[in-house]
Design an enzyme around this catalytic site. Structure first.
Site, mmCIF file in Angstrom:
data_model
loop_
_atom_site.group_PDB
_atom_site.id
_atom_site.type_symbol
_atom_site.label_atom_id
_atom_site.label_comp_id
_atom_site.label_asym_id
_atom_site.label_seq_id
_atom_site.Cartn_x
_atom_site.Cartn_y
_atom_site.Cartn_z
ATOM 1 C CE LYS A 213 -2.557 3.033 0.304
ATOM 2 N NZ LYS A 213 -4.441 3.548 1.079
ATOM 3 C CB CYS A 267 -3.735 8.595 0.528
ATOM 4 S SG CYS A 267 -5.728 8.438 1.134
HETATM 5 N N1 SAJ Z 1 -2.563 15.490 -8.581
HETATM 6 C C1 SAJ Z 1 -1.534 16.268 -9.552
HETATM 7 N N2 SAJ Z 1 -1.325 15.693 -10.544
HETATM 8 C C2 SAJ Z 1 -1.411 14.159 -11.193
HETATM 9 C C3 SAJ Z 1 -2.158 13.050 -10.054
HETATM 10 C C4 SAJ Z 1 -2.752 14.110 -8.872
HETATM 11 O O1 SAJ Z 1 -1.548 16.555 -8.824
HETATM 12 O O2 SAJ Z 1 -1.081 14.484 -12.053
HETATM 13 C C5 SAJ Z 1 -2.717 15.654 -6.837
HETATM 14 C C6 SAJ Z 1 -3.939 15.726 -7.104
HETATM 15 O O3 SAJ Z 1 -4.575 16.626 -6.911
HETATM 16 C C7 SAJ Z 1 -4.388 15.923 -5.000
HETATM 17 C C8 SAJ Z 1 -3.303 14.695 -4.920
HETATM 18 O O4 SAJ Z 1 -2.226 14.438 -5.805
HETATM 19 O O5 SAJ Z 1 -3.755 16.409 -5.146
HETATM 20 C C9 SAJ Z 1 -3.684 13.192 -4.529
HETATM 21 O O6 SAJ Z 1 -5.182 12.861 -6.284
HETATM 22 P P1 SAJ Z 1 -5.182 11.419 -6.500
HETATM 23 O O7 SAJ Z 1 -6.030 11.510 -6.856
HETATM 24 O O8 SAJ Z 1 -3.375 11.081 -6.803
HETATM 25 O O9 SAJ Z 1 -5.002 10.251 -5.492
HETATM 26 P P2 SAJ Z 1 -6.081 10.103 -3.547
HETATM 27 O O10 SAJ Z 1 -5.391 10.992 -2.545
HETATM 28 O O11 SAJ Z 1 -7.364 10.750 -3.981
HETATM 29 O O12 SAJ Z 1 -6.327 8.015 -3.256
HETATM 30 C C10 SAJ Z 1 -5.006 7.970 -3.820
HETATM 31 C C11 SAJ Z 1 -4.922 6.501 -4.567
HETATM 32 N N3 SAJ Z 1 -3.391 5.452 -4.844
HETATM 33 C C12 SAJ Z 1 -2.870 6.057 -6.211
HETATM 34 O O13 SAJ Z 1 -3.720 6.040 -6.896
HETATM 35 C C13 SAJ Z 1 -1.336 5.145 -6.047
HETATM 36 C C14 SAJ Z 1 -5.774 5.812 -4.059
HETATM 37 O O14 SAJ Z 1 -6.335 4.709 -4.666
HETATM 38 C C15 SAJ Z 1 -5.779 5.829 -2.658
HETATM 39 O O15 SAJ Z 1 -6.659 4.413 -2.452
HETATM 40 C C16 SAJ Z 1 -6.068 6.411 -2.218
HETATM 41 O O16 SAJ Z 1 -4.950 6.966 -2.043
HETATM 42 C C17 SAJ Z 1 -5.766 5.834 -0.061
HETATM 43 O O17 SAJ Z 1 -6.500 6.055 0.290
HETATM 44 O O18 SAJ Z 1 -4.617 5.537 0.285
#
Ligand code: SAJ
Length: 417
Positions: A213, A267
């Site tokens: 994870k 996360c």
């Molecule tokens: N972000 C960027 N650029 C990107 C993608 C995301 O700047 O290209 C930023 C988003 O705006 C946000 C942050 O990253 O601020 C996180 O967003 P996210 O959509 O990547 O992820 P979370 O935190 O909503 O959910 C993640 C997920 N993990 C992965 O995709 C590996 C989810 O599957 C997990 O279950 C979750 O963390 C968790 O609970 O750990």
């Protein structure tokens, strides 16, 4: 082993949807939380968090009598722990106090044949810690750390991996990594998840499941850091980073993520630290990625200050007090209302603090501004576009994509304008 009653400890963004999905399969679920408001809301068949369709599933589960929330844990066949695991202090040490108190609260209720699953994202070794806390109370029960396959209690780590905004679908469809303390523990946990799971149950050890994870979220963090670093390099070299990434991604083995104002949520900005704190000397790349992403809001703040100075230079008749700045988006990612751990909030708060003129906030997913932004004004997108001199795009909400502001200086941290 049959699961007639399941207890879910922690009714937040993961625990509540999980409880509701089990209940929707007609299993009796007792949800436990320390937050009385959450309990009262759920028992009315309503929800205290925003997640698409969750309200309907909870409403049905409560009305049909399969889901009930309470403060006091009760006996059950399986216990699922889904409490927060934040970090503490300057060294970002994991804070396991919520897991500890959840484990201690259920320990006196355990009975032979019970299964306890830790779902909270946890540092390597946390499941073993939890097993030790569980074993403190009942003197007549045996645990996997003592009796292996012969133990009375089964214990496993099965980290949640669902994406906020898509939780109900991903809960059912995603494959699940199941890390039992012994093979029989894994078997019991798989049996439990098969009540609703369409994805695979992939079995491993508890330690590998914990690390898996953390690895998933660190992978994403490192890749976002690469995109964020490219954006600051391109800014210096006067290259459009969005075009650059589009071009580079035409290569069949390149897939660069999108830069932004920083990384938020509970996360991705947290979990990599659990790896760093357990192996600091070996985690150089993971630690650096965290620093790159955590440094991005400050870089944007600096850009805003420079834009205000530029604006004043080209409009010498105006004073800083007469310059209006608008921030578009406060949530931690697009099309949600969750402002916690949001880089957009950090930037908006600092603009409100530093700027002497008017500061407008546009966030279509909330009705009032949080206390922190009490000196700013919540306005519609149209008002901000009409009135602001500096437009700072912080979140790529769908509604913002239609049209860029027609006048003023634009700082677009998401590349949609
Ligand atoms: N972000 C960027 N650029 C990107 C993608 C995301 O700047 O290209 C930023 C988003 O705006 C946000 C942050 O990253 O601020 C996180 O967003 P996210 O959509 O990547 O992820 P979370 O935190 O909503 O959910 C993640 C997920 N993990 C992965 O995709 C590996 C989810 O599957 C997990 O279950 C979750 O963390 C968790 O609970 O750990």
């Amino acid at each position: 082993m049959s699961f007639r009653t399941i207890s879910v400890i922690g009714l937040g963004y993961i625990g509540l949807p999980t409880a509701a999905v089990f209940a929707s399969r007609k299993v009796k679920v007792i949800g436990v939380d320390v937050n009385q408001h959450a309990i009262d809301t759920i028992n009315k068949g309503e929800v205290h968090i925003v997640e698409p369709d969750l309200d309907m599933v909870v409403h049905a589960a409560v009305n049909e009598g399969y889901l009930r929330a309470t403060r006091q844990p009760e006996r059950a066949d399986a216990f699922l722990i889904a409490v927060p695991t934040p970090f503490k202090g300057d060294n970002h040490e994991p804070d396991l106090s919520y897991i500890k108190s959840a484990a201690r609260s259920i320990a006196p209720l355990l009975e032979k044949g019970n299964l306890v699953i830790l779902e909270s994202t946890s540092p390597v070794g946390a499941t073993e810690d939890m097993a030790a806390w569980l074993a403190e109370a009942p003197p007549d029960l045996t645990f996997p750390q003592q009796k292996g396959e012969e133990s009375d209690i089964r214990i496993a780590h099965c980290p949640e991996r669902v994406l906020p905004g898509h939780v109900l679908r991903e809960l059912v469809e995603n494959d699940r990594v199941v890390g039992g303390m012994t093979p029989k523990c894994s078997e019991a946990a798989c049996k439990l998840y098969r009540v609703f799971l369409h994805g695979e149950c992939v079995v491993t050890s508890a330690r590998a499941a914990e690390m898996c994870k953390l690895t998933e979220n660190s992978f994403r963090d490192v890749n976002i850091a690469f995109a964020n670093e490219l954006s600051t390099i391109c800014d210096r070299l006067k290259i459009d980073v969005w075009e650059l990434i589009r071009l580079a991604n035409l290569h069949p083995r390149v897939n660069i993520l999108q830069p932004g104002p920083g990384v938020g949520g509970h996360c991705i900005a947290v979990d990599p630290w659990f790896i760093v704190s357990s192996a600091p000397e070996e985690s150089r790349l993971i630690a650096t990625a965290r620093q790159v992403n955590d440094g991005k809001p400050q870089w944007v703040q600096q850009k805003v200050k420079l834009a205000i100075a530029d604006f004043l230079q080209t409009n010498p008749e105006k004073t800083a007090r007469e310059v209006t700045v608008a921030c578009y988006g406060l949530a931690f990612k697009p099309d949600i209302d969750d402002l916690r751990e949001s880089p957009a909030m950090k930037i908006a708060t600092s603009i409100q603090h530093d700027h002497v003129g008017r500061v407008l906030m546009v966030e279509p997913n909330i009705r009032e501004l949080p206390q922190k932004l009490s000196n700013a004004t919540l306005v519609s997108e149209a008002e901000a576009k009409n009135e602001a001199d500096i437009h700072v795009l912080l979140v790529d909400h769908k509604s913002f994509k239609a049209k860029a502001p027609q006048s003023g200086i634009i700082i677009d941290t998401r590349g949609i304008w």
